[in-house]
Motif scaffolding. Structure first.
Motif, PDB file in Angstrom:
ATOM      1  N   ALA A 185      30.896  -7.731  41.227  1.00  0.00           N
ATOM      2  CA  ALA A 185      30.894  -6.545  40.381  1.00  0.00           C
ATOM      3  C   ALA A 185      31.530  -5.357  41.091  1.00  0.00           C
ATOM      4  N   TYR A 186      31.258  -5.208  42.368  1.00  0.00           N
ATOM      5  CA  TYR A 186      31.877  -4.102  43.109  1.00  0.00           C
ATOM      6  C   TYR A 186      33.391  -4.271  43.158  1.00  0.00           C
ATOM      7  N   ALA A 187      33.850  -5.493  43.389  1.00  0.00           N
ATOM      8  CA  ALA A 187      35.295  -5.735  43.447  1.00  0.00           C
ATOM      9  C   ALA A 187      35.948  -5.436  42.099  1.00  0.00           C
ATOM     10  N   LEU A 188      35.324  -5.844  41.012  1.00  0.00           N
ATOM     11  CA  LEU A 188      35.894  -5.604  39.693  1.00  0.00           C
ATOM     12  C   LEU A 188      35.796  -4.147  39.273  1.00  0.00           C
ATOM     13  N   ALA A 189      34.872  -3.402  39.870  1.00  0.00           N
ATOM     14  CA  ALA A 189      34.682  -2.011  39.483  1.00  0.00           C
ATOM     15  C   ALA A 189      35.521  -1.044  40.313  1.00  0.00           C
ATOM     16  N   TRP A 190      35.658  -1.277  41.628  1.00  0.00           N
ATOM     17  CA  TRP A 190      36.233  -0.273  42.512  1.00  0.00           C
ATOM     18  C   TRP A 190      37.400  -0.766  43.365  1.00  0.00           C
TER      19      TRP A 190
END
Length: 374
Positions: free
Chosen positions: A189-194
Motif C-alpha cells: 500500500a505504501y508503494a502504491l500510494a507514495w
C-alpha cells in the motif's frame, strides 16, 4: 435554514427511526438465536423462539406392555396410564404413526383388525383386541409441555472430545492469517500510494479487480499448487491461502488511507534525508494504525468463522479440525438438524471475535472512511 452549518435538519426524526429499525432488524435474529440455544431440540421443532415462554404442544409415543393383557369375555384388554408419574393432560391421541392425533381425549378410536383404543385426558387408557396380543402396541398422544430452558446444549459442546484442541487450532490459523497479510499489504500500500514507478496505475486496477473475484474460483487451482510445492493441507498452506484471499482488500483499504496522509510530513522527512523505508516505518505506519486495525478486525472475523477454506486446506483428521469444522462435522453431522446445538455453538464461537471487535472498534470507522475526505 436546513443547509446552514450547525442547524438541526427537519428530517432528523426519519434518520433516528431508520437507525432504530436497522438495529432491530439485526437484533431480533440474534435474540432468537440466543433463546434457541437454551431450548431442547423437540421444543425448537414444535414452536418458534417467540413462543418459548408458553407451553408447547408435543407428540409422544409410549408402548403398552403385552404382558399386562388380560382376557375379558373373549377380548384381550390392556389398561394403564401413558404418564410415568401419573401427571399430565392428554389433548389428542391416535394408534398409528401416520396420524398420531386422530382422536380427541376421552373418545374411543377404532383401529385396524377390530382393535380399539380409548385414552382419557388424565392419561388412563384401555386397549382392546379380539385376538391375543403378542407385541407391545404403540400409543401416540399430544400434550402441552411447560417451557424448558437449560445449558445442556452448551455443556454438550464444551464437553465434546477435542473441543479444546479445535479452539487452539482456530487460534493457530487465525492469528498468523491476520498478521501476515497486514505485513505484506502495508508495504504494498505504501508503494502504491507514495512511490512513483511504471505500471503503478495498472497494479491499482488489478487490486480493485481482485476484490470482486469469488474465492471459490481459486480453491481448486490453489490447492493443486500447494500439493505440488509440498504444503497441501497444512497450516502453512491455509495461512498462505487466507493471505492471498485477504490481500486485495487489505491493500485497497490501506492504500486509500495512506494517500490521505499529509504530503508535507512525508516530503519534509525525505528532504531531511529519510529513506522510503524510514518514512514508512516511522511516519506512515504509526499514522495508519486505524486502517490497520480496521482490516485486522475484518480479517480476524473472516478467518475465525471460516469453514470452506478450512475444509479444503486443512487435513481431514480430527486433530487438525478448527472449531467451525468440529461443530459442523462432529456435533451436527451431515444433516445439521439440531438447531439447539447450532445456536449454542454460534454463541460460543463468537466469544473471541466479540472481544477483538469491541477492543478495536474505535478504529473501525476511522479506517473505513480512509480516503473519503481530503
Amino acid at each position: 435554514m436546513d443547509n446552514i452549518a450547525g442547524t438541526k435538519s427537519s428530517l432528523s426524526w426519519a434518520v433516528n427511526i431508520s437507525v432504530v429499525l436497522l438495529v432491530l432488524i439485526w437484533l431480533i435474529p440474534t435474540i432468537g438465536l440466543l433463546v434457541s440455544s437454551f431450548r431442547d431440540r423437540d421444543q425448537i421443532s414444535a414452536s418458534g423462539w417467540w413462543l418459548s415462554p408458553f407451553a408447547v404442544e408435543q407428540n409422544f409415543q409410549v408402548r403398552a406392555s403385552a404382558d399386562d393383557a388380560v382376557e375379558r369375555d373373549g377380548v384381550f384388554v390392556i389398561e394403564g396410564n401413558v404418564f410415568e408419574d401419573g401427571e399430565g393432560e392428554v389433548l389428542r391421541f391416535g394408534g398409528a404413526r401416520s396420524n398420531p392425533t386422530a382422536s380427541g381425549a376421552g373418545e374411543r378410536a377404532e383401529l385396524t383388525r377390530d382393535r380399539t383404543l380409548q385414552l382419557e385426558a388424565n392419561g388412563d387408557y384401555v386397549y382392546t383386541s379380539p385376538a391375543e396380543i403378542t407385541r407391545d402396541p404403540s400409543i401416540y398422544f399430544s400434550t402441552a409441555t411447560p417451557p424448558e430452558f437449560s445449558t445442556e446444549n452448551y455443556q454438550t459442546i464444551m464437553a465434546s472430545d477435542n473441543m479444546d484442541r479445535a479452539f487452539i487450532n482456530t487460534l493457530t490459523v487465525t492469528i498468523p492469517a491476520t498478521i501476515i497479510p497486514i505485513l505484506i499489504a502495508a508495504f504494498a500500500a505504501y508503494a502504491l500510494a507514495w512511490m512513483d514507478f511504471r505500471g503503478r496505475g495498472f497494479l491499482i486496477a488489478m487490486v480493485v479487480g481482485l476484490l470482486v473475484v469469488p474465492l471459490q474460483l481459486a480453491l481448486v487451482p490453489l490447492l493443486q499448487l500447494h500439493n505440488q510445492v509440498g504444503i497441501g493441507q497444512s497450516f502453512l498452506g491455509i495461512w498462505l491461502a487466507h493471505t492471498g484471499f485477504g490481500l486485495p482488500l487489505a491493500i485497497y483499504l490501506l492504500r486509500n488511507y495512506m494517500v490521505g496522509l499529509p504530503r508535507d510530513i512525508i516530503e519534509s522527512a525525505k528532504v531531511d534525508g529519510a529513506t522510503d523505508f524510514q518514512v514508512f516505518t516511522k511516519i506512515v505506519l504509526p499514522l495508519s494504525f486505524p486502517a490497520l486495525a480496521s482490516f485486522a478486525i475484518f480479517q480476524f472475523l473472516w478467518t475465525w468463522n471460516d469453514l470452506l477454506v478450512a475444509k479444503v486446506f486443512l487435513p481431514s483428521n480430527s486433530e487438525s479440525w478448527v472449531m467451525t469444522v468440529k461443530i459442523a462435522d462432529d456435533l451436527l453431522g451431515s444433516r445439521g438438524g439440531d438447531w439447539g446445538i447450532l445456536a449454542a455453538a454460534a454463541f460460543i464461537s463468537i466469544a473471541v471475535p466479540l472481544v477483538v471487535f469491541f477492543t478495536m472498534q474505535r478504529y473501525l470507522v476511522r479506517g473505513l472512511l480512509a480516503g473519503s475526505v481530503k
